[in-house]
Design an enzyme around this catalytic site. Sequence first.
Site, PDB file in Angstrom:
ATOM      1  CE  LYS A 136      -2.863  -8.424  -4.530  1.00 26.18           C
ATOM      2  NZ  LYS A 136      -3.307  -7.421  -3.506  1.00 26.18           N
ATOM      3  CB  SER A 141       4.758  -7.348   5.773  1.00 28.71           C
ATOM      4  OG  SER A 141       3.863  -8.348   5.345  1.00 28.71           O
ATOM      5  CD  GLU A 155      -5.596  -6.268   0.088  1.00 31.38           C
ATOM      6  OE1 GLU A 155      -4.552  -5.956  -0.528  1.00 31.38           O
ATOM      7  OE2 GLU A 155      -5.709  -7.329   0.729  1.00 31.38           O
ATOM      8  CD  GLU A 179       8.326  -2.846   8.282  1.00 32.74           C
ATOM      9  OE1 GLU A 179       7.700  -3.891   8.078  1.00 32.74           O
ATOM     10  OE2 GLU A 179       8.823  -2.164   7.363  1.00 32.74           O
ATOM     11  CG  PHE A 211      -0.298   0.455   2.500  1.00 24.59           C
ATOM     12  CD1 PHE A 211      -0.153   1.800   2.786  1.00 24.59           C
ATOM     13  CD2 PHE A 211       0.188  -0.472   3.420  1.00 24.59           C
ATOM     14  CE1 PHE A 211       0.463   2.223   3.960  1.00 24.59           C
ATOM     15  CE2 PHE A 211       0.807  -0.065   4.597  1.00 24.59           C
ATOM     16  CZ  PHE A 211       0.944   1.289   4.858  1.00 24.59           C
ATOM     17  CB  CYS A 247      10.297  -0.119   2.597  1.00 28.99           C
ATOM     18  SG  CYS A 247      10.837   0.609   1.055  1.00 28.99           S
TER      19      CYS A 247
HETATM   20  P1  NAD Z   1       1.504  -6.572   3.022  1.00 32.65           P
HETATM   21  O1  NAD Z   1       2.544  -7.628   3.141  1.00 32.65           O
HETATM   22  O2  NAD Z   1       0.353  -6.587   3.972  1.00 32.65           O
HETATM   23  O3  NAD Z   1       0.842  -6.599   1.541  1.00 32.65           O
HETATM   24  C1  NAD Z   1       1.634  -6.637   0.378  1.00 32.65           C
HETATM   25  C2  NAD Z   1       0.862  -7.364  -0.707  1.00 32.65           C
HETATM   26  O4  NAD Z   1       0.617  -8.710  -0.281  1.00 32.65           O
HETATM   27  C3  NAD Z   1      -0.503  -6.740  -1.006  1.00 32.65           C
HETATM   28  O5  NAD Z   1      -0.714  -6.739  -2.390  1.00 32.65           O
HETATM   29  C4  NAD Z   1      -1.476  -7.674  -0.283  1.00 32.65           C
HETATM   30  O6  NAD Z   1      -2.718  -7.753  -0.902  1.00 32.65           O
HETATM   31  C5  NAD Z   1      -0.772  -9.013  -0.332  1.00 32.65           C
HETATM   32  N1  NAD Z   1      -1.094  -9.868   0.810  1.00 32.65           N
HETATM   33  C6  NAD Z   1      -1.444  -9.459   2.064  1.00 32.65           C
HETATM   34  N2  NAD Z   1      -1.660 -10.527   2.855  1.00 32.65           N
HETATM   35  C7  NAD Z   1      -1.426 -11.628   2.101  1.00 32.65           C
HETATM   36  C8  NAD Z   1      -1.480 -13.034   2.370  1.00 32.65           C
HETATM   37  N3  NAD Z   1      -1.801 -13.504   3.563  1.00 32.65           N
HETATM   38  N4  NAD Z   1      -1.185 -13.884   1.368  1.00 32.65           N
HETATM   39  C9  NAD Z   1      -0.847 -13.414   0.151  1.00 32.65           C
HETATM   40  N5  NAD Z   1      -0.784 -12.088  -0.161  1.00 32.65           N
HETATM   41  C10 NAD Z   1      -1.062 -11.201   0.803  1.00 32.65           C
HETATM   42  O7  NAD Z   1       2.286  -5.166   3.070  1.00 32.65           O
HETATM   43  P2  NAD Z   1       1.647  -3.724   3.156  1.00 32.65           P
HETATM   44  O8  NAD Z   1       1.128  -3.511   4.536  1.00 32.65           O
HETATM   45  O9  NAD Z   1       0.773  -3.455   1.994  1.00 32.65           O
HETATM   46  O10 NAD Z   1       2.959  -2.832   2.932  1.00 32.65           O
HETATM   47  C11 NAD Z   1       3.842  -2.472   3.964  1.00 32.65           C
HETATM   48  C12 NAD Z   1       5.007  -3.429   4.054  1.00 32.65           C
HETATM   49  O11 NAD Z   1       5.715  -3.451   2.813  1.00 32.65           O
HETATM   50  C13 NAD Z   1       6.038  -2.999   5.095  1.00 32.65           C
HETATM   51  O12 NAD Z   1       6.482  -4.142   5.761  1.00 32.65           O
HETATM   52  C14 NAD Z   1       7.149  -2.391   4.263  1.00 32.65           C
HETATM   53  O13 NAD Z   1       8.435  -2.407   4.848  1.00 32.65           O
HETATM   54  C15 NAD Z   1       7.108  -3.260   3.052  1.00 32.65           C
HETATM   55  N6  NAD Z   1       7.738  -2.599   1.914  1.00 32.65           N
HETATM   56  C16 NAD Z   1       8.970  -3.027   1.564  1.00 32.65           C
HETATM   57  C17 NAD Z   1       9.627  -2.413   0.519  1.00 32.65           C
HETATM   58  C18 NAD Z   1      10.987  -2.861   0.106  1.00 32.65           C
HETATM   59  O14 NAD Z   1      11.466  -2.382  -0.897  1.00 32.65           O
HETATM   60  N7  NAD Z   1      11.646  -3.752   0.821  1.00 32.65           N
HETATM   61  C19 NAD Z   1       8.994  -1.373  -0.189  1.00 32.65           C
HETATM   62  C20 NAD Z   1       7.731  -0.974   0.194  1.00 32.65           C
HETATM   63  C21 NAD Z   1       7.100  -1.610   1.264  1.00 32.65           C
END
Ligand code: NAD
Length: 498
Positions: A175, A228, A178, A383, A151, A283
Amino acid sequence: MSTERITHLIGGAPWTGVSERTSKVYNPATGEVTGELDLASAATVDEVVKVAHDASKAWAQTSLSKRTQVLFAFRELVNQRKEQIAALITAEHGKVLSDAVGEVTRGLEVIEFACGIPHLLKGGFSEGVSTKVDVYSIRQPLGVCAVISPFNFPAMVPMWFVPIAVACGNSVVIKPSEKDPSAANAMAELWKEAGLPDGVVNVVHGDKEAVDRLLEHPDIKSVSFVGSTPIAKYVYENGTKNGKRVQALGGAKNHMVVLPDADLDLAADAAVNAGFGSAGERCMAISALVAVEPIADELVGKIKERMATLKTGDGTRGCDMGPLVTGPHRDKVTGYVAAGVESGAELVVDGRDGEFDGAADGFWLGPTLFDKVTPEMSIYTDEIFGPVLSVVRLPSYDAALDLVNSNPYGNGTAIFTNDGGAARRFQNEVEVGMVGINVPIPVPMAYYSFGGWKNSLFGDTHAHGMEGVHFFTRGKVVTSRWLDPSHGGLNLGFPTHD
Ligand code: NAD
C-alpha cells in the site's frame, strides 16, 4: 494537460473496477495534477488479499532454486530500468533525478541480499540429541504480508521489505503513499516480468480506509509500516491487537554533533548534504546540528558559504535540490520557518527568498538555516521534514549527549570528531538506533538492519538484514526419531536425554 488514471495491480493485472473515491497526484515541480489515483474501499482490499492468499500457497512450496532465479531476474530488470523508475519518482516526489537513481540503487542492495535466501534460510541440525533422536530447526513463510510505505522513498522503502518477504515464500500486498504511487506499480510490473507468479506481489492504493482494513483482515499475517510517528504508533497498536506481527518505523529528529576538534570543512559539507538532500524529506536527514563550542561561528560561516552555491529547481534540470512534495506540505514547512523567527532563533539563510529553476506554481522552498536554536522552540522539537537546518550551540560533549538522548526520537545520529575515544564513547552512550562517525546519513547496508529506537520504531524488529528474514518467517523445531524396536516402551515422564 491530461491526467493519467492510476489504479491497483491485483494478480498481475490492473484493477478493472470503478473507484468510489480518488485522489490527485501532482508534479511538485510544476504544481500540475498529473494523475488521478483510485483509493481502495475495504471491499477492494478484501479482493486483493484473497488473490494474494490464494497465490501464497503455491509460492510457499516453490523451491528455493526457483525463487532465487526470480530474484536474480528481478535484480537485473530493476538495474536495467533504474533510470525509468527514477524518472517516475522525480515526476511525483520532486527529488532530483540523481537522488532518485540513488534511492533505487539502495533498494537494489536489498534485492541482492535476498538473492542469497537459500543460505539465509538454512536451519540448524543436531544429530543424536538423545539416543537415535535428531533435532532440527526450519523457518517457514507467514502467508500474506502487508507493506505500507511513505511518500519520501516510493521505491526504496517497499524494497526494504518486499524482496525478503517474497524470497522467504510469502505473498505481499503493498500500500504505497497516495502522493507518489507510480513507482510501486512499475516495480510490481517488473516482478511479473521477472517470472514471479501472478498474485504474489500486488499493489493496492488508498488511504486510512485501506490501511484499517489491512490491519484487521484475518489473512494478513504481518504489517511492515514506514511513516510518521503518530501513524506508526496507530498501526502498531491496531495491528498487534489483531494478532499480527508488526514492525512500524516512525519519524525522526536526527542530530549531528560536531566536536571542537572535528574537521570543520568535512562537517560543513556533511551538514549541507544531509540537511538539504532530497529537500530534507529523508527520515535520516540531519535537522539539528549540535555545535560544541567554541566552533559554532566558524562552522555556521562555512555552512552558509556552501548553501550559497546550491541550486533549487526542477529535478530533471540538474539542480541540487527539488521542490517539496505537495503544496500543503510546503506551506507547513514555511510555517515552521515563520515560527522559528517568532521564537527568536537567528535566521541565517531564508529559503523563502530563494530563486527557483522551475515553474512558478512548483512547491518551492529553498535551503534554510537557523542558528542559536534552543530546545523548546518548535523548529527543534518537531520533525519538520523539509530543508530547514537548526544549529544548537552547546558548551560540552556531555550537554550534546544529553540533548540527543532526551529527544523522543532515536532514528539516526552522527558525531564529527578526530578523537577516536570520544567517538567510541558516543557510539556506546547514545540512545539512537543508527550511528554515524564522521558519516552524516548512516543508512546501514542491506545485510545489516535498518531501524531506530524510541518513537522512531514500534515493534522489536528492524528492516532487512537477518532481522528481515526472521520477521518474514516463523521458526519450527522438529524432534525426530526413526523407528528402532530397541527404543520403544512406555514412559510417562517428561522427555529428557538418555
Ligand atoms: P504518513 O505517516 O503520512 O504516511 C505513511 C503511510 O501511512 C502512507 O501509506 C499513508 O497513506 C498512510 N496513512 C496516512 N494517514 C493515515 C491514517 N490516518 N491512518 C492509516 N494510514 C495512514 O508519512 P509520510 O508523510 O508519507 O512520510 C513521511 C514520514 O515518514 C516522516 O515522518 C518520516 O520520518 C517517516 N519515515 C520514516 C522512515 C524510517 O525508517 N523510520 C523512513 C521513511 C520515512
